[in-house]
Design a protein around this motif. Structure first.
Motif, PDB file in Angstrom:
ATOM      1  N   PHE A 353       0.828  -1.202   0.000  1.00 53.26           N
ATOM      2  CA  PHE A 353       0.000   0.000   0.000  1.00 53.26           C
ATOM      3  C   PHE A 353       0.870   1.262   0.000  1.00 53.26           C
ATOM      4  O   PHE A 353       0.589   2.227  -0.710  1.00 53.26           O
ATOM      5  N   ILE A 354       1.943   1.234   0.775  1.00 50.93           N
ATOM      6  CA  ILE A 354       2.835   2.390   0.812  1.00 50.93           C
ATOM      7  C   ILE A 354       3.524   2.575  -0.534  1.00 50.93           C
ATOM      8  O   ILE A 354       3.631   3.704  -1.044  1.00 50.93           O
ATOM      9  N   ALA A 367       8.712   1.598   3.077  1.00 49.90           N
ATOM     10  CA  ALA A 367       7.963   0.408   2.660  1.00 49.90           C
ATOM     11  C   ALA A 367       8.865  -0.819   2.611  1.00 49.90           C
ATOM     12  O   ALA A 367       8.471  -1.920   3.021  1.00 49.90           O
ATOM     13  N   LEU A 368      10.095  -0.645   2.132  1.00 50.83           N
ATOM     14  CA  LEU A 368      11.017  -1.775   2.020  1.00 50.83           C
ATOM     15  C   LEU A 368      11.465  -2.280   3.388  1.00 50.83           C
ATOM     16  O   LEU A 368      11.690  -3.479   3.577  1.00 50.83           O
ATOM     17  N   VAL A 369      11.600  -1.386   4.356  1.00 52.32           N
ATOM     18  CA  VAL A 369      11.937  -1.806   5.714  1.00 52.32           C
ATOM     19  C   VAL A 369      10.793  -2.646   6.297  1.00 52.32           C
ATOM     20  O   VAL A 369      11.013  -3.697   6.915  1.00 52.32           O
ATOM     21  N   ILE A 370       9.564  -2.188   6.093  1.00 53.90           N
ATOM     22  CA  ILE A 370       8.402  -2.952   6.562  1.00 53.90           C
ATOM     23  C   ILE A 370       8.329  -4.308   5.855  1.00 53.90           C
ATOM     24  O   ILE A 370       7.903  -5.310   6.428  1.00 53.90           O
ATOM     25  N   GLN A 371       8.789  -4.351   4.631  1.00 60.52           N
ATOM     26  CA  GLN A 371       8.687  -5.544   3.776  1.00 60.52           C
ATOM     27  C   GLN A 371       9.746  -6.602   4.101  1.00 60.52           C
ATOM     28  O   GLN A 371       9.749  -7.683   3.501  1.00 60.52           O
ATOM     29  N   MET A 372      10.606  -6.352   5.058  1.00 54.20           N
ATOM     30  CA  MET A 372      11.774  -7.214   5.288  1.00 54.20           C
ATOM     31  C   MET A 372      11.431  -8.667   5.608  1.00 54.20           C
ATOM     32  O   MET A 372      12.216  -9.567   5.324  1.00 54.20           O
ATOM     33  N   GLY A 430       1.948   3.459  -9.346  1.00 53.83           N
ATOM     34  CA  GLY A 430       2.232   2.265  -8.562  1.00 53.83           C
ATOM     35  C   GLY A 430       1.032   1.380  -8.347  1.00 53.83           C
ATOM     36  O   GLY A 430       1.023   0.548  -7.422  1.00 53.83           O
ATOM     37  N   ALA A 431       0.019   1.516  -9.183  1.00 51.00           N
ATOM     38  CA  ALA A 431      -1.224   0.758  -9.005  1.00 51.00           C
ATOM     39  C   ALA A 431      -1.001  -0.751  -9.012  1.00 51.00           C
ATOM     40  O   ALA A 431      -1.731  -1.492  -8.348  1.00 51.00           O
ATOM     41  N   ALA A 432       0.012  -1.211  -9.742  1.00 47.48           N
ATOM     42  CA  ALA A 432       0.253  -2.658  -9.835  1.00 47.48           C
ATOM     43  C   ALA A 432       0.556  -3.267  -8.475  1.00 47.48           C
ATOM     44  O   ALA A 432       0.280  -4.449  -8.235  1.00 47.48           O
ATOM     45  N   PRO A 437      -1.990  -7.086  -2.172  1.00 42.42           N
ATOM     46  CA  PRO A 437      -2.932  -7.273  -1.054  1.00 42.42           C
ATOM     47  C   PRO A 437      -4.117  -8.163  -1.404  1.00 42.42           C
ATOM     48  O   PRO A 437      -4.597  -8.922  -0.549  1.00 42.42           O
ATOM     49  N   VAL A 438      -4.580  -8.083  -2.648  1.00 35.25           N
ATOM     50  CA  VAL A 438      -5.686  -8.955  -3.068  1.00 35.25           C
ATOM     51  C   VAL A 438      -5.252 -10.415  -3.021  1.00 35.25           C
ATOM     52  O   VAL A 438      -5.983 -11.292  -2.527  1.00 35.25           O
ATOM     53  N   LEU A 439      -4.055 -10.685  -3.520  1.00 40.38           N
ATOM     54  CA  LEU A 439      -3.533 -12.058  -3.511  1.00 40.38           C
ATOM     55  C   LEU A 439      -3.305 -12.552  -2.084  1.00 40.38           C
ATOM     56  O   LEU A 439      -3.494 -13.732  -1.791  1.00 40.38           O
TER      57      LEU A 439
END
Length: 473
Positions: A353-354, A367-372, A430-432, A437-439
């Motif tokens: 989302f970010i 966002a990448l830090v959260i994504q770790m 960045g819509a892609a 989140p849907v997946l």
């Protein structure tokens, strides 16, 4: 006495080194994979820009414009280059993963009968061919479509899917159930180490040396890795040439069907396997989709990141593997694994989302830090699936999982890259990322049913999880 101590230390060192088998090969291979993927996308972007006579100066001019001018020719062309880059990433993914779908199944089944070494060698040699293709194209400034040849041959020889499948199977062969999740996570972490090194070094390397030098070194690494596998990994059956005919029979696919069909004793087991495979397909589609578009998103307008920034972003994501390894080591048990999967899904959900609504560099870094820890579901799913089947069925199951993983990359490439190309020039470039989140929601439903149907098998394994471990999902 001194000699005795030296001898004891030497023996302990050799004993410790004996535990290291496929890990260096996975580390080097994934270093090469991540670095060529990151540098390759940037090369394709700049090579296509060159075809449109766009220079770095015109790109910087477009990046520095505070207001997007729809009449600005360079701005429109660079948006077109971003879209075409995403399309070529999709084409190269197809060239790799379509042949790998079949080769992974065949080589994975072959490894169950005749040993893991030959398939690992085949995939390692595939990397040599792939990187050699990039070296030739970059040095000769050849058209981008020529890269398809190397990608196709690499896929035909198994690509990373076969390497990881046989590495996981090898580790499963030599470990007990209670340590399997951790050892499989070690393999995932080795892959992460390769990605971290590529992230830290790739950007600086590209900024200072261009594309030519890094790819020559990558070619050297792939050759050395091939030699390491030849020397270090033992072969169960060295009569490879006599057994090659097995690769052209239907037995690998029959073997896989035997695993998937209903069992006389456990009639619901095949449902659990199918649900786990479906869950793996969905989560890998999400993970692959993010990976495929992230670099193109960062180097395109309006962010216009340089190679060093791209390398730092990749290093942040890959360093999460160390966090994952620590979490898996500390929190053991089925209930803990479920909670860790939820943590990974939350990490993925929030970060996407970010990324989708990012308007500045710091938002991408945040966002990448959260994504770790977003990769944490993958090793846990592998481990849980391996504990649902018997020991002699682990090879086909891992081959099936890798096969599905290849299909996931194809689907992700077509889905995410097409949406990215269609929306890059919209109000929400960045819509892609919102596809992920849907997946994740779909994965949550599938995994819930997979866990419920396999809970008894997971909780009654000897020497691993207590049967009193309660279900808290």
């Amino acid at each position: 006495m001194a000699k005795s101590k030296d001898s004891s230390f030497y023996e302990k060192t050799l004993r410790a080194l004996s535990y290291i088998t496929v890990e260096p090969s996975v580390t080097v291979s994934l270093f090469v994979l991540y670095l060529y993927a990151t540098l390759g996308k940037q090369y394709i972007f700049l090579r296509l820009a060159q075809d449109y006579n766009l220079t770095q100066t015109s790109r910087e001019t477009s990046c520095n414009e505070t207001v997007d001018d729809p009449e600005d020719t360079d701005y429109l062309l660079f948006q077109k280059v971003s879209a075409e880059t995403a399309s070529w990433v999709f084409y190269l993914s197809i060239a790799t993963f379509v042949p790998a779908i079949f080769s992974t199944v065949v080589l994975g089944s072959w490894s169950d009968k005749f040993g893991r070494k030959f398939p690992i060698l085949a995939s390692s040699f595939g990397f040599v061919i792939l990187i050699l293709g990039y070296v030739i194209v970059i040095n000769l400034n050849a058209p981008v479509p020529y890269l398809i040849i190397g990608h196709f041959l690499c896929g035909l020889l198994g690509d990373s899917a076969t390497l990881l499948t046989c590495s996981y199977s090898y580790i499963t062969d030599i470990t007990k159930p209670k340590e399997r999740t951790f050892r499989i996570t070690v393999i995932e972490t080795c892959a992460g180490v390769g990605g971290l090194i590529s992230g830290l070094s790739g950007g600086v390397w590209l900024d200072r040396k261009g594309f030519v030098t890094p790819f020559w070194y990558l070619l050297a690494f792939t050759v050395l890795n091939f030699i390491y596998v030849v020397i270090r990994i033992d072969a169960d059956d060295k009569n490879w040439f006599a057994n090659l005919k097995y690769l052209f029979t239907k037995e690998p696919f029959v073997h896989m069907y035997e695993v998937l069909k209903p069992q006389p004793i456990n009639k619901r087991r095949h449902i659990s396997i199918i649900l786990y495979i479906a869950s793996y397909f969905v989560i890998i589609t999400s993970i692959a989709g993010i990976s495929l578009i992230l670099v193109v998103y960062e180097i395109g307008l309006p962010f216009c990141w340089n190679p060093i920034q791209v390398g730092i972003s990749q290093a942040i994501v890959q360093s999460g593997n160390f966090v994952i390894l620590a979490l898996v080591k500390i929190f053991t048990g089925v209930t803990a694994e479920v909670k860790l999967i939820i943590l990974g899904l939350t990490s993925n959900f929030v970060s996407c989302f970010i990324l989708a609504f990012a308007v500045s560099d710091w938002m991408i870094y945040f966002a990448l830090v959260i994504q770790m820890v977003y990769l944490i579901p993958s090793p846990i799913l592998r481990s849980q699936l391996s504990r649902v089947v018997s020991t002699d069925e682990i090879g086909p199951v891992f081959a099936l999982q890798s096969c599905v993983g290849n299909i996931s990359w194809i689907v992700a490439s077509g889905l995410f890259n097409s949406v990215f190309a269609a929306t890059i020039d919209s109000a929400l470039p960045g819509a892609a990322f919102l596809l992920s989140p849907v997946l994740i929601l779909i994965f949550g439903v599938l995994y819930r049913f997979a866990y419920v149907t396999s809970k008894h098998s997971l909780l009654t394994l000897p020497d691993e999880y207590s049967s009193t471990d309660e279900d808290k999902l």
